[in-house]
Design a protein around this motif. Structure first.
Motif, PDB file in Angstrom:
ATOM      1  N   TYR A   1      -2.187   9.983  -4.934  1.00 35.22           N
ATOM      2  CA  TYR A   1      -3.256   8.996  -4.848  1.00 35.22           C
ATOM      3  C   TYR A   1      -2.834   7.833  -3.952  1.00 35.22           C
ATOM      4  CZ  TYR A   1      -5.432  11.385  -8.814  1.00 35.22           C
ATOM      5  OH  TYR A   1      -6.014  12.319  -9.627  1.00 35.22           O
TER       6      TYR A   1
ATOM      7  N   LEU B   1      -3.649  -0.789  -8.069  1.00 35.93           N
ATOM      8  CA  LEU B   1      -4.994  -0.224  -7.941  1.00 35.93           C
ATOM      9  C   LEU B   1      -4.832   1.200  -7.416  1.00 35.93           C
ATOM     10  CD1 LEU B   1      -8.230  -1.816  -6.646  1.00 35.93           C
ATOM     11  CD2 LEU B   1      -7.464   0.337  -5.627  1.00 35.93           C
ATOM     12  N   ILE B   2      -5.385   2.144  -8.135  1.00 31.81           N
ATOM     13  CA  ILE B   2      -5.194   3.562  -7.805  1.00 31.81           C
ATOM     14  C   ILE B   2      -6.509   4.153  -7.310  1.00 31.81           C
ATOM     15  CG2 ILE B   2      -4.497   5.816  -8.707  1.00 31.81           C
ATOM     16  CD1 ILE B   2      -2.941   4.290 -10.919  1.00 31.81           C
ATOM     17  N   GLY B   3      -6.507   4.666  -6.097  1.00 33.03           N
ATOM     18  CA  GLY B   3      -7.689   5.325  -5.553  1.00 33.03           C
ATOM     19  C   GLY B   3      -7.427   6.804  -5.343  1.00 33.03           C
TER      20      GLY B   3
ATOM     21  N   LEU C   1       0.859  -1.187   0.000  1.00 35.40           N
ATOM     22  CA  LEU C   1       0.000   0.000   0.000  1.00 35.40           C
ATOM     23  C   LEU C   1       0.888   1.228   0.000  1.00 35.40           C
ATOM     24  CD1 LEU C   1      -2.912   1.293   0.422  1.00 35.40           C
ATOM     25  CD2 LEU C   1      -2.236   1.489   2.820  1.00 35.40           C
TER      26      LEU C   1
ATOM     27  N   CYS D   1      -2.569   4.136  -3.380  1.00 30.87           N
ATOM     28  CA  CYS D   1      -2.604   3.016  -4.329  1.00 30.87           C
ATOM     29  C   CYS D   1      -2.036   1.755  -3.692  1.00 30.87           C
ATOM     30  CB  CYS D   1      -1.840   3.281  -5.624  1.00 30.87           C
ATOM     31  SG  CYS D   1      -0.906   4.778  -5.794  1.00 30.87           S
ATOM     32  N   SER D   2      -2.430   0.644  -4.266  1.00 32.06           N
ATOM     33  CA  SER D   2      -1.912  -0.646  -3.811  1.00 32.06           C
ATOM     34  C   SER D   2      -1.316  -1.380  -4.997  1.00 32.06           C
ATOM     35  CB  SER D   2      -3.048  -1.490  -3.232  1.00 32.06           C
ATOM     36  OG  SER D   2      -3.928  -1.886  -4.266  1.00 32.06           O
TER      37      SER D   2
ATOM     38  N   VAL E   1      -9.058   2.025  -0.539  1.00 34.02           N
ATOM     39  CA  VAL E   1      -8.116   1.345  -1.443  1.00 34.02           C
ATOM     40  C   VAL E   1      -7.811  -0.059  -0.922  1.00 34.02           C
ATOM     41  CG1 VAL E   1      -5.687   1.367  -2.195  1.00 34.02           C
ATOM     42  CG2 VAL E   1      -7.133   3.379  -2.537  1.00 34.02           C
TER      43      VAL E   1
ATOM     44  N   ALA F   1     -12.052   3.021  -8.926  1.00 34.77           N
ATOM     45  CA  ALA F   1     -10.588   2.918  -8.850  1.00 34.77           C
ATOM     46  C   ALA F   1     -10.057   2.606 -10.236  1.00 34.77           C
ATOM     47  CB  ALA F   1     -10.164   1.828  -7.866  1.00 34.77           C
TER      48      ALA F   1
ATOM     49  N   THR G   1      -8.909  -3.342  -2.952  1.00 34.34           N
ATOM     50  CA  THR G   1      -7.909  -4.359  -3.290  1.00 34.34           C
ATOM     51  C   THR G   1      -8.402  -5.729  -2.838  1.00 34.34           C
ATOM     52  OG1 THR G   1      -6.214  -2.672  -2.978  1.00 34.34           O
ATOM     53  CG2 THR G   1      -5.461  -4.953  -3.087  1.00 34.34           C
TER      54      THR G   1
ATOM     55  N   GLU H   1      -7.486   8.045   0.640  1.00 39.88           N
ATOM     56  CA  GLU H   1      -8.562   7.082   0.662  1.00 39.88           C
ATOM     57  C   GLU H   1      -7.975   5.700   0.962  1.00 39.88           C
ATOM     58  OE1 GLU H   1     -12.529   6.662  -2.169  1.00 39.88           O
ATOM     59  OE2 GLU H   1     -10.556   6.472  -3.070  1.00 39.88           O
ATOM     60  N   GLU H   2      -7.077   5.626   1.915  1.00 36.49           N
ATOM     61  CA  GLU H   2      -6.393   4.359   2.213  1.00 36.49           C
ATOM     62  C   GLU H   2      -7.383   3.248   2.557  1.00 36.49           C
ATOM     63  OE1 GLU H   2      -5.295   7.321   3.454  1.00 36.49           O
ATOM     64  OE2 GLU H   2      -3.594   7.382   2.099  1.00 36.49           O
TER      65      GLU H   2
END
Lengths: 565, 565
Positions: A488, A537-539, A252, A490-491, A547, A458, A551, A543-544
C-alpha cells in the motif's frame, strides 16, 4: 578509484576507528562546535543558538523547514542562490551531526562546488536546471555516489569507492539538486534504530537518550534538527515511517518500483518478494509531491528497468477516485489487535477524527484483518536466506553481527536461525498473494459502511504503537509491515506532541500477546514529554498521487482544527 | 460441488479414459461429424464444408474472423444476438475440436443460457451489458469457472469443481462476454506443444501432423479453425506467442500484472520472479485493443491486488512517445546468435522491412545482447524448485510425468534434476536485474543510430525461429524468453505463408551451437508448405498501448505492401 579493500590489511576495530576519525576530519574546522553536555538531552535549538549561522542562513532554513516548495521557488527565481542554501544547510547538517551523530559521508567542498555549478547554469541559461534546481538534498547511506564510499553500516565496505552514481543520484543531478550529505543507518539495515560498528549510534534530537528510529534514522535526526530541507530514505518494513514518526516528519512510502532504486546499495539484494522502496522525508508536507512528481515526470522507467511506466497522474492527485476530495470517508485503525497504541497515539487519532469530521468528512472504525498472519508471512520472507546476507557482509571484515540495539548489550557473534528456502519462498508467495486478496476484498467490502458509495478512501493508523523510545527498545514494525506486505502507498504526518497532562496511562487491557503487555508497561508520560506524535495514512497500491493529496486534506483539516481548539 | 477426488478411487488410466469419454458425451449429438481421414492433414475448411453451419452462421464467423470489433459492433447494436453468435461459434468450436482435439471443457447449454441472459439484458435495459456484450470468448484451461473442473493437463484435477470464478471470468461476465469453451494445454504447462494424459494431443489444423505450439495450443488450433472470435491464453516463456506464430494469429503478451490473473489455476504457483501473464489471441488484429482496453477500463486492480494501477492511456496508444506514429525507426533482429531463423522467417522480416520503409519509417539492424545468458537465467528460475511442482501434481494421481512431446516416446517416470534454491533465487534475481539494466541501456543507446532523436521504437523479431514443426520437435523458446525475462510488452502478427518456391534452404552457416545446427537441418520447404509465418513486435515494459498501436502500424504497412507487390 578502486583500492584493495582495507579489510585485508587491518582488523575491523582499527578499520572502523580510522574511518570514524576520517569522518571527524571531514568537518570544516570552523564549523566544529562544543559537544553537548551529557545532560543536554534536547538539542533541537543548537543550530539556531550556536552562533555559526547568519541571520540570512537561519531565514533560508526557516523557510525550507516550513515549506520546501517555497525554498525551491526562491531558488528557481534567483531570490536565493544554491550556494547560499547549500552553505546554510551544510552548516546546519554538520551541527546536527555533532549533536546526534546522524551523518556518514560529509563532503562540504564537493557539495559547494556542485551548488556553484548549478548557479552558473542559471546565469548561463537564464533558467533553472530542473524541478529541484539548487536544492540541497540529503541521502540515506545507500545511495551510491561516484567517488564516495557506500559503507551502509558494514566495515567491509570501507575503502570501496563507487564507480558510478545510482539512478536516483543521476536523476537528482539532472533535476538540479545538490546532494550534500549522506546519513547513518543500522548494520544490516533491518533494524528500527540506527547504530553500526563504523559510525556508531544516531540519537534523537528531541531526547538524545532515545532512538530516532531506523533504518533511515540518520535522515530522521538530521531533518528534525533542520539540517536538510529534503531527505531520501528507504522502507522495506517501516524504515521511512518509523524514523519519520519518531522525529515528527512527513514521509511517503510509495508502492514497489514507482521510484528508481537501481544502483543503490541494499541489504538482502535480490530479494524481490517484498521490495524495498525509496521515498522523501521532510519537515514540510510539500516535499512529498515535489519529490515524487519531479522524479516521475523525469520518466525513471527509462533508467531503471524495474520502475513502473506510470506517469504522474494529475487526475488521481485531484482525487478523482475519491469524490474529488469532498465528503470522503476515512477509517481509523485504533488497535490492530497485535499491539495496542500508547495513549498519545490514541489522542492523535482522536484529534484527526474530530478534525476530519469538522471538515465535513466521515470517519468510521477500521476492522483489522489478519495483521499477525501478514506480519509473520513478511518476516519469514525477509529471513528466507537464513541470515546469509548479514553473515557474509560481517564475515568480510570480521566485525560481529549486532544482535541488540541496546547500548548495554555487547555485540557477540551468534548464529541466526537458518530458514530453509527450498520451495518455501514460492509457498510464502502463495500465502502472501492470498493475504493481499483477502485484504483487498475486506477493504472493498467497507463500501456498505461508508455512505459515500465507495469503499473507505484511506486508513488512518499509527505508524508505530508508541513515540520514540530509549535505545534498544524499538522492535515493533507491527503497524508498518502491513504497507510493505500489501504494497500500500502510505504516508506519515506529524499530529501533536506528547503531553503528560493529557496522555495519562490507561488501565491494563486484555493483552493481545506478550509484546503487547511489554509495550503497555513501557508507557509513562514523564518518559516521553514533548516527543512528536505522528500517524500513518494508508492508501491503495500505486495510489501515490491520491495518498499525497489525502495527506494534504488531513493535514489542512488538522491545522484548522488546532487553530480552533 | 466439492467431491472426494476420484484419484483416491481409481488408477489414473481409468480416470483419464472416463474423463475423456465424458468429454465426448458433452458434444451435442447433432453436432457430431465424421472424423477426418488419417491422410487429411489440413482441416481448416471443415467448418465451412461440413454442412453443419447455416449461411448466416458462416457469415457471422467470417465477420468475427476478419475483425472481431465488427462483430462486437453488431452485437452492441442488435444487428445480431448473442445467441446467434454463440451458436455459430459453439458449432464451429465443436467441429474444430473433432478435427484437432483442441477443447477441454465443452458446455454448450450453459454457454447458450448465458447468451440468452445477455440478450435479455439488452431487451430489458436497451443497451449492451459492457464492452464485450454478447461476444463468445474461449479460455485456456487455466481460467477457473464456478461449477466446472480446471483440469489444466493433470489427472489429479479430475473431479475437482471450482467454487468460484477467477477474476478474469468474473470481469468477462460483467463486460457482457460469453465464455463458451475451454481449451487444451500440455501437462505442466511448460511445453511449447499441447498434450496431456487426460485430453490427449492437440494438432495443428494447417497440418495435423504438426504441433499447434503451446502451452496455449488449444486456443491456437481453435482460433485457426475459426472456432472462436477471441481467445485468452497465458505466457510465461512464450505460451501465447508460440501457438500464435504456429497458427497464424495475433496476440499480445502484456507485461507482468497488467491484466488480472488472480484465481486462475497455474503451474509453479507462487513463482513470481518471471510472472505468467494472460493475453488475447485472435485471427483479427482488433482483438488486441478490444480485449486489453475493455479489461483495463474495468479497473482490474480493484479485483486483483497484484494488478498495476495503470489506466488505459490513450496518449500512449496515440504513440506520443513514438513521434505520433510518423517516421518511426524499427530494428530487426535477424538472428539472436542462439538460433538462426529458417528461410520463411527471414523472408517475412524482409517483407516487413520493405513494407515499413515503404510507409516512410526507418529500419535498422538490432544488435543482439546476452540472449543466451538471459535464456539461461530465466530457465534456471523456472526450475528453481527442482521440479517439485510437477512431481507433486503427478504424484497426486499416479500419472507419469510426460518427458517428451513426441508421439513415439512412451511416458516413463524420471527424476528431474534437483536444483537447490537456498539463496540461489535471490542470486538469480540479482543477475536478472543486471541483465535487464544492460538491455535497457543497450536499447537506449540506439538513439545514436535511429535518426529520430529517440531510441528504436520497437524490435521486429521472430517469435520462434521456425514455423510449426512435427509433434515432439518444438523445444525452442529462444526468441520468446527475452520478452518474459525483460518483461517487454510484445505482440505476434501473421505476415505470410511458407512458399517452397521462395523459401529455399540456405547453405550452412557457422552454427551458433548444437541446437542451431539441429534446427538448420530440420528445414525443408516441402515439409512446411502453406504454413503461417508470423513475427513478433517487441516494445518496452508496460507499453501495451504503444505495442498495440505499433502492431497496427506494421500490419497496415504490410497490407499496403502486399497489395502493391
Amino acid at each position: 578509484m578502486v583500492q584493495p579493500p582495507a579489510t585485508l590489511l587491518e582488523d575491523w576495530q582499527t578499520l572502523c576507528a580510522r574511518r570514524k576519525a576520517a569522518q571527524a576530519d571531514s568537518i570544516p574546522p570552523a564549523w566544529v562546535i562544543e559537544p553537548p553536555q551529557e545532560s543536554q538531552l534536547n538539542v533541537l535549538l543548537v543550530p539556531e543558538t550556536c552562533g555559526l549561522l547568519s541571520a540570512r542562513e537561519l531565514e533560508l532554513i526557516e523557510i525550507g523547514t516550513r515549506d520546501v516548495s517555497l525554498l525551491v521557488g526562491m531558488l528557481a527565481t534567483r531570490k536565493c542562490t544554491s550556494i547560499e542554501a547549500t552553505t546554510a544547510y551544510a552548516k546546519s547538517a554538520v551541527i546536527a551531526h555533532q549533536m546526534t551523530n546522524c551523518l556518514t559521508e560529509i563532503f562540504v567542498d564537493r557539495a559547494l562546488q556542485r551548488a556553484r555549478d548549478v548557479d552558473e547554469y542559471f546565469e548561463l541559461h537564464g533558467k533553472p536546471m530542473g524541478a529541484l534546481h539548487g536544492l540541497p538534498v540529503s541521502l540515506k547511506d545507500q545511495f551510491t555516489m561516484k567517488g564516495l564510499e557506500t559503507i551502509m553500516g558494514y566495515a567491509c565496505n570501507i575503502g570501496k569507492f563507487a564507480e558510478e552514481d545510482c539512478v536516483l543520484v543521476e536523476m537528482l543531478y539532472e533535476l538540479g539538486a545538490v546532494p550534500f550529505v549522506r546519513t547513518n543507518v543500522p548494520q544490516t539495515l533491518m533494524w528500527g534504530e540506527t547504530h553500526n560498528n563504523v559510525f556508531g549510534r544516531t540519537t534523537n534530537p528531541y531526547n538524545r537518550k532515545l532512538t530516532p528510529g531506523g533504518s533511515s534514522g540518520g535522515e530522521g535526526a538530521l531533518l528534525a534538527m533542520r539540517g536538510s530541507p529534503l531527505g531520501v530514505g528507504t522502507d522495506i518494513d517501516g524504515s521511512l515511517r518509523i524514523p519519520s514518526a519518531f522525529c515528527g516528519l512527513y514521509t511517503l512510502r510509495p508502492s514497489y518500483e514507482r521510484l528508481p532504486y537501481h544502483g543503490a546499495a541494499n541489504a538482502l539484494t535480490g530479494q524481490e518478494s517484498i521490495s524495498s522502496v525509496l521515498g522523501p522525508m521532510s519537515t514540510s508536507l510539500s516535499s512529498l509531491k515535489l519529490f515524487t512528481k519531479a522524479l516521475v515526470d523525469a520518466r525513471p522507467w527509462e533508467r531503471d528497468p524495474l520502475v513502473i511506466r506510470k506517469p504522474w497522474n494529475d487526475q488521481e492527485y485531484g482525487l478523482v477516485d475519491h469524490g474529488g476530495g469532498k465528503d470522503m470517508c476515512f477509517a481509523i485503525l485504533w488497535d490492530n489487535k497485535v499491539v495496542k497504541p500508547h495513549p498519545p497515539l490514541k489522542r492523535a487519532m482522536e484529534m484527526v477524527k474530530h478534525a476530519l469530521e469538522h471538515a465535513g468528512h466521515r470517519v468510521i472504525d477500521w476492522e483489522p484483518l489478519n495483521h499477525l498472519d501478514i506480519y509473520r508471512n513478511a518476516q519469514t520472507i525477509l529471513v528466507a536466506d537464513g541470515g546469509e546476507d548479514y553473515r557474509k557482509d560481517c564475515a568480510a571484515s570480521g566485525e560481529p553481527l549486532i544482535t541488540s540495539m541496546s547500548p548495554d548489550v555487547d555485540p557477540h557473534p551468534i548464529d541466526l536461525e537458518v530458514t530453509l528456502v527450498k520451495t518455501l519462498l514460492w509457498q510464502l508467495h502463495k500465502e502472501k498473494r492470498a493475504l493481499r486478496k483477502a485484504y483487498l476484498d475486506h477493504w472493498n467490502a467497507t463500501k456498505s459502511r461508508t455512505g459515500t458509495g465507495r469503499p473507505v478512501d484511506a486508513i488512518i493508523s499509527p505508524a508505530v504503537a508508541y513515540t520514540a523510545v530509549p535505545h534498544g527498545l524499538n522492535y515493533d514494525s507491527f503497524y508498518t509491515t502491513l504497507g510493505n506486505a500489501m504494497d500500500y502507498a502510505c504516508s506519515v504526518f506529524p499530529v501533536t506532541f506528547v503531553d503528560p497532562a493529557l496522555d495519562v496511562p490507561q488501565p491494563p487491557h486484555e493483552f493481545h500477546n506478550h509484546e503487547d503487555e511489554a509495550f503497555y508497561k513501557l508507557y509513562h508520560p514523564d518518559l516521553f514529554p514533548g516527543l512528536p506524535v505522528a500517524l500513518q495514512l494508508i492508501g491503495r497500491t500505486l495510489e501515490e498521487e491520491a495518498v499525497i493529496a489525502m495527506t494534504e486534506v488531513v493535514d489542512a483539516a488538522l491545522g484548522k482544527y488546532k487553530e480552533e481548539n
